[in-house]
Design an enzyme around this catalytic site. Structure first.
Site, PDB file in Angstrom:
ATOM      1  N   GLY A 107      35.661  39.750  35.723  1.00  0.00           N
ATOM      2  CA  GLY A 107      36.612  40.612  35.499  1.00  0.00           C
ATOM      3  C   GLY A 107      37.316  40.156  34.033  1.00  0.00           C
TER       4      GLY A 107
ATOM      5  CD  GLN B 179      40.638  37.481  30.113  1.00  0.00           C
ATOM      6  OE1 GLN B 179      40.652  38.244  31.114  1.00  0.00           O
ATOM      7  NE2 GLN B 179      40.247  36.076  30.450  1.00  0.00           N
TER       8      GLN B 179
ATOM      9  CB  CYS C 282      39.974  31.993  33.369  1.00  0.00           C
ATOM     10  SG  CYS C 282      40.824  33.400  32.300  1.00  0.00           S
ATOM     11  CG  LEU C 283      35.276  35.308  31.252  1.00  0.00           C
ATOM     12  CD1 LEU C 283      34.959  36.885  30.863  1.00  0.00           C
ATOM     13  CD2 LEU C 283      33.791  34.689  31.169  1.00  0.00           C
TER      14      LEU C 283
ATOM     15  CG  HIS D 146      42.243  35.800  37.565  1.00  0.00           C
ATOM     16  ND1 HIS D 146      42.086  34.610  37.585  1.00  0.00           N
ATOM     17  CD2 HIS D 146      41.847  35.961  36.283  1.00  0.00           C
ATOM     18  CE1 HIS D 146      41.682  33.809  36.484  1.00  0.00           C
ATOM     19  NE2 HIS D 146      41.374  34.795  35.711  1.00  0.00           N
ATOM     20  CD  GLU D 147      40.535  39.381  35.092  1.00  0.00           C
ATOM     21  OE1 GLU D 147      41.157  39.382  33.914  1.00  0.00           O
ATOM     22  OE2 GLU D 147      39.653  38.920  35.323  1.00  0.00           O
TER      23      GLU D 147
ATOM     24  CG  HIS E  64      44.452  37.403  32.261  1.00  0.00           C
ATOM     25  ND1 HIS E  64      44.732  36.158  31.449  1.00  0.00           N
ATOM     26  CD2 HIS E  64      43.363  37.069  32.876  1.00  0.00           C
ATOM     27  CE1 HIS E  64      43.639  35.364  31.782  1.00  0.00           C
ATOM     28  NE2 HIS E  64      42.850  36.001  32.616  1.00  0.00           N
TER      29      HIS E  64
END
Length: 174
Positions: free
Chosen positions: A45, A50, A97-98, A139-140, A143
């Site tokens: 994701g 991000q 997480c990236l 999660h996304e 963000h």
């Protein structure tokens, strides 16, 4: 095009994303670039913030259930202007997480959710999700509100993260 990922503790990750109003070719190209970036960095994701775009856009592409665990583009979800419409139960899942590389921790989230959103063309859509898809969407969506999964950790676990993160930074400098 592969886009650079913004990483913690960069303050841009705290930005609350704005709704998308133009569903044009520029948005479509950006969605394609987000997909390339997510696949190249082994993510499942990615939220627009991000990659330094504070707009309410996220993508998710879960691996197939087969042994290879490949991410088939036909399963790609492009979610624009999402709104949570239903949630139930709680579950815990180890998240990464990236934007917070090399750190994984158990996070408690809703077990099942329903959302409404728009696709790349501005069409109204809805989605009911459970298991990993539910976790990834939540999660996304966090963000888009300027929140990272580490903010959901208990005080003790957050302190552990801060200590490990400082250690990683020192190792990087060497």
């Amino acid at each position: 095009m592969i886009l650079p990922i913004v990483t913690y503790p960069d303050k841009r990750l705290k930005t609350i994303s704005e709704p998308v109003t133009d569903f044009n070719e520029e948005l479509h190209t950006f969605l394609d670039d987000m997909y390339e970036t997510m696949i190249k960095t082994n993510g499942i994701g990615l939220a627009a913030i991000q990659v330094d775009r504070p707009i309410q856009v996220l993508i998710i592409n879960l691996p197939n259930d087969d042994e290879e665990g490949l991410q088939d583009k036909v399963n790609l979800l492009e979610i624009i202007n999402p709104k949570l419409t239903h949630s139930e139960g709680t579950t815990s899942y180890q998240e990464g997480c990236l934007s917070v590389p090399k750190f994984y921790e158990d996070v408690e989230r809703f077990e099942k959710i329903a959302i409404t959103y728009q696709d790349r063309h501005g069409n109204a859509c809805s989605l009911e999700a459970d298991e990993l898809l539910s976790i990834a969407v939540q999660h996304e969506m966090d963000h888009l509100q300027g929140k990272l999964f580490i903010e959901k950790l208990s005080y003790a676990r957050r302190k552990k993260f801060e200590k490990e993160y400082k250690k990683l930074l020192k190792e990087k400098k060497r």
